[in-house]
Design an enzyme around this catalytic site. Structure first.
Site, short mmCIF file in Angstrom:
data_model
loop_
_atom_site.label_atom_id
_atom_site.label_comp_id
_atom_site.label_asym_id
_atom_site.label_seq_id
_atom_site.Cartn_x
_atom_site.Cartn_y
_atom_site.Cartn_z
N LEU A 77 24.16 -13.31 -11.94
CA LEU A 77 22.82 -13.68 -12.44
C LEU A 77 21.92 -12.46 -12.60
CD1 LEU A 77 22.17 -17.03 -10.56
CD2 LEU A 77 22.91 -16.68 -12.92
N SER B 72 26.86 -10.30 -8.77
CA SER B 72 25.54 -10.41 -9.42
C SER B 72 25.65 -11.01 -10.81
CB SER B 72 24.84 -9.04 -9.50
OG SER B 72 23.90 -8.94 -8.47
N GLY C 113 17.94 -15.76 -13.10
CA GLY C 113 17.55 -17.06 -12.55
C GLY C 113 16.26 -17.53 -13.20
N TYR D 231 27.12 -6.18 5.12
CA TYR D 231 26.13 -7.22 4.82
C TYR D 231 25.47 -7.71 6.11
CZ TYR D 231 28.30 -7.41 0.18
OH TYR D 231 28.79 -7.10 -1.06
#
Length: 324
Positions: free
Chosen positions: A210, A208, A216, A55
């Protein structure tokens, strides 16, 4: 504030029911915003922060390493990181050999400025023998470098194979979790992954939650410029979910949200958080205001009728609900 806490699977590891993911840190989320999010998250009673060496090319881990020496105490966080997966140029390379996993862990501990991670996860199923991969997990716990171990993105037979191997000998460290994609737009985990986890005493960490941001509600009227879908680097991640079916799901959530006096992402997140076998629902907000809204989910309770209606619209009943 105090967020609800859960134990992960059959272990003693306690995590907040909502976890903070750091995928966008160093890319779409700068250090100032990420720092503000972590502080808000901890103030709200959250503790699970999920990261990985990949990341931001190590940026996310480095930032967490700074924050636990300046803004928050190390013990305020359950730091979950991963190993066995790197991005080299445009290629995603999975290497789950002992040397690659332990090299990744040593790098993580250096960046995180800590002597141990709370949860260390194999990022993906790889070609190395599972015995070798699992031996690296045992070593990490016995050496004090990791408190708990789990896997990530393993399908049902893969997680069952690894869990069975670990349980076959009392000296090995049991796997406590499988981190997989799971949301109202991605319910495949219910077929094999969740039952496998439940059978082996593992909890699901839902990434994830969402729907890669689509739940969202930001894409209802097109793709915002500042969204992942509008970014050259991350649009591949969102595109599969910008379909007519997902629009219908979002509109159904809008109705539920209106009826319950909550927001669209809060309803979508509560659904994942309260699904059987889920220990924590992971979210990756890019701003503190997005995070604030998600933290408000703690007060949202979905009535059974709403949960069933959302199940029906997104693929039918969750068969584990009655047995959980």
């Amino acid at each position: 504030m105090h967020m609800r806490m859960r134990t992960v699977g059959a272990s003693g590891l306690k995590v907040s029911a909502i976890g903070l993911g750091s995928l966008t840190w160093g890319g779409q989320t700068d250090s100032r915003e990420a720092r503000s999010m972590v502080r808000h998250f901890v103030d709200a009673g959250g503790n699970l922060v999920d990261t990985a060496p990949a990341y931001g090319g190590g940026f996310a881990e480095q930032l967490i390493g700074k924050l636990i020496h300046t803004d928050i105490r190390r013990d305020d966080l359950v730091i979950a990181t991963k190993a066995g997966f790197v991005v080299e140029g445009n290629k995603r390379v999975v290497d789950t050999s002992r040397s690659a996993l332990l090299r990744d862990l040593e790098g993580s501990l250096r960046r995180l400025h800590t002597d141990h991670v709370d949860l260390w996860q194999v990022h993906a199923w790889g070609d190395a023998p599972i015995e070798e991969t699992c031996a690296a997990l045992d070593y990490a716990v016995q050496a004090g470098m990791a408190r708990y171990v789990g896997v990530s993105n393993f399908v049902g037979w893969q997680s069952a194979t690894a869990a069975t191997w670990q349980r076959a000998d009392g000296a090995r460290i049991p796997l406590v979790s499988n981190q997989v994609e799971y949301s109202l737009l991605a319910r495949r985990a219910e077929i094999e992954v969740a039952p496998s986890a439940q059978h082996h005493g593992m909890g699901l960490l839902a990434w994830s939650a969402l729907g890669r941001g689509v739940l969202g509600g930001r894409y209802r009227h097109g793709t915002p410029k500042d969204s992942r879908g509008g970014s050259d680097r991350l649009s591949w991640f969102v595109d599969p979910y910008l379909t007519r079916k997902s629009s219908a799901v979002v509109e159904a959530i809008v109705k539920a949200a209106d009826g319950l006096g909550a927001t669209v992402p809060q309803i979508a997140l509560a659904w994942v958080r309260d699904a059987p076998v889920v220990s924590s629902a992971l979210v990756g907000p890019r701003t503190t205001s997005q995070l604030e809204e998600l933290l408000g989910t703690d007060d949202v309770v979905l009535p059974t009728e709403i949960t069933s209606a959302l199940d029906d619209i997104t693929g039918g009943p969750n068969l584990a609900r009655d047995t959980a």
